[in-house]
Structure formats: C-alpha cells, structure tokens
Design a protein around this motif. Structure first.
Motif, short mmCIF file in Angstrom:
data_model
loop_
_atom_site.label_atom_id
_atom_site.label_comp_id
_atom_site.label_asym_id
_atom_site.label_seq_id
_atom_site.Cartn_x
_atom_site.Cartn_y
_atom_site.Cartn_z
N TRP A 114 -8.72 -17.38 6.29
CA TRP A 114 -7.30 -17.26 6.78
C TRP A 114 -6.34 -18.14 5.70
O TRP A 114 -6.77 -19.26 5.25
CB TRP A 114 -6.87 -18.18 8.01
N GLY A 115 -5.14 -17.23 5.21
CA GLY A 115 -4.38 -18.15 4.36
C GLY A 115 -3.58 -16.91 3.64
O GLY A 115 -3.73 -15.87 4.12
N ASN A 116 -2.39 -17.37 3.01
CA ASN A 116 -1.54 -16.36 2.48
C ASN A 116 -1.98 -16.17 0.96
O ASN A 116 -3.08 -16.54 0.51
CB ASN A 116 -0.06 -17.11 2.39
N ASP A 149 -3.26 -19.06 -0.91
CA ASP A 149 -4.44 -19.74 -0.62
C ASP A 149 -5.85 -18.56 -0.88
O ASP A 149 -6.77 -19.47 -1.21
CB ASP A 149 -4.42 -19.84 0.86
N ARG A 200 -0.89 -14.98 7.37
CA ARG A 200 -2.10 -15.88 6.95
C ARG A 200 -3.46 -14.93 7.13
O ARG A 200 -4.61 -15.36 7.02
CB ARG A 200 -2.36 -17.00 7.78
N SER A 201 -3.25 -13.69 7.35
CA SER A 201 -4.34 -12.70 7.24
C SER A 201 -4.59 -11.84 6.28
O SER A 201 -4.81 -10.66 6.05
CB SER A 201 -4.35 -11.82 8.77
#
Length: 155
Positions: free
Chosen positions: A11-13, A16, A66-67
């Motif tokens: 998970w992150g943008n 990330d 975040r996916s």
C-alpha cells in the motif's frame, strides 16, 4: 476447477511504491491468474465443462489513492476473467470474478483491527458457500461478477 485466490500488494501512493513492488503485485494478481487459467483451460475445453473462479478486491473496481500497485493488478485480473468468460462460456466453462469488498474474519485481520466487531467482517464459511454456489450454477444463469460484503458498512 480453478480457484485463483492469490493476492498480494503493498500500500502506498505513486511516491511510495517502487517499480519492483508494482511489478510484484502484477505478477501475483494478473500474471499468476493468467498462467493458472492457461494451464487448466485445455483440459476443461476438451471435457466441455469447467469452472474458473477468481478472487478480486474492491481495488479492482475503484482503486484508492494508496492502492497504486494493488489496484491496477486487480483491474488486470478482472479484465482477464471477463475475457475468459466471453471466450470459454460458449465452450461450457463457467468463469466468474468475485469482489471481496471487506475484511475477512481471520486471525491476522482480527489482530490488526481489534476494534472490528463480528458484523464488520466477512465469514470464511459464508464466502465458501458463495463460491460453492457459483461452481454449481445452472448454465442458463451463470454469474460473471459478484460482490461480497458485510451487511453492515463500516463508517
């Protein structure tokens, strides 16, 4: 019967997530589903029947911020299932994609979310009952996409 239940993602943008993490999510969710379907399809076609069920996630319908890796991978799996259904249904092979829209009541989820109540989570036996039903549907009314969610939406 093929039940493709593998799923993986971080998970992150966009800042990330690394290219390696993005590719790893795609390999498990999309490429893995493709390779499994490719392995079983010839025998199913020769038998004139079969079932392929793919476990999806809400990120395959609407990806959250975040996916960035998981969402596109689940979209790809969903597209694969749609294409397989259109190709294989006329050959007697039932293909369905199941959107699991919520947490599943397993120990890892309970540990990570101690505030969840029983009604906030999907029960594994209830999910299994739905998969069993899909695998035994009459061909005159096959389901292609189905969404499972707890009856009580989280606030």
């Amino acid at each position: 019967m093929l039940l493709y239940n593998a799923g993986s993602g971080v998970w992150g943008n966009i800042i990330d997530i690394t290219a390696e993490q993005y590719e790893a999510a795609w390999r498990v969710n999309a490429l893995g589903a493709f390779l499994c379907a490719k392995e079983v399809a010839p025998a199913m076609m020769a038998n004139g029947r079969g079932v392929m069920l793919f476990t999806g996630a809400t990120a395959g319908v609407k990806a959250g911020p975040r996916s960035i890796a998981f969402g596109p991978a689940k979209f790809a799996m969903r597209g694969l299932a749609q294409s397989l259904a259109r190709d294989l249904s006329p050959r007697g092979i039932h293909v369905a994609w199941i959107n699991i829209d919520g947490g599943i009541d397993i120990p890892r989820v309970r540990r990570g979310n101690p505030h969840f109540k029983d009604e906030d989570l999907l029960k594994p036996d209830a999910i299994a009952d739905t998969y069993w039903h899909l695998a035994h549907q009459d061909p005159s009314a096959w389901t292609m996409e189905l969404e499972l969610r707890p009856f009580k939406e989280r606030s």
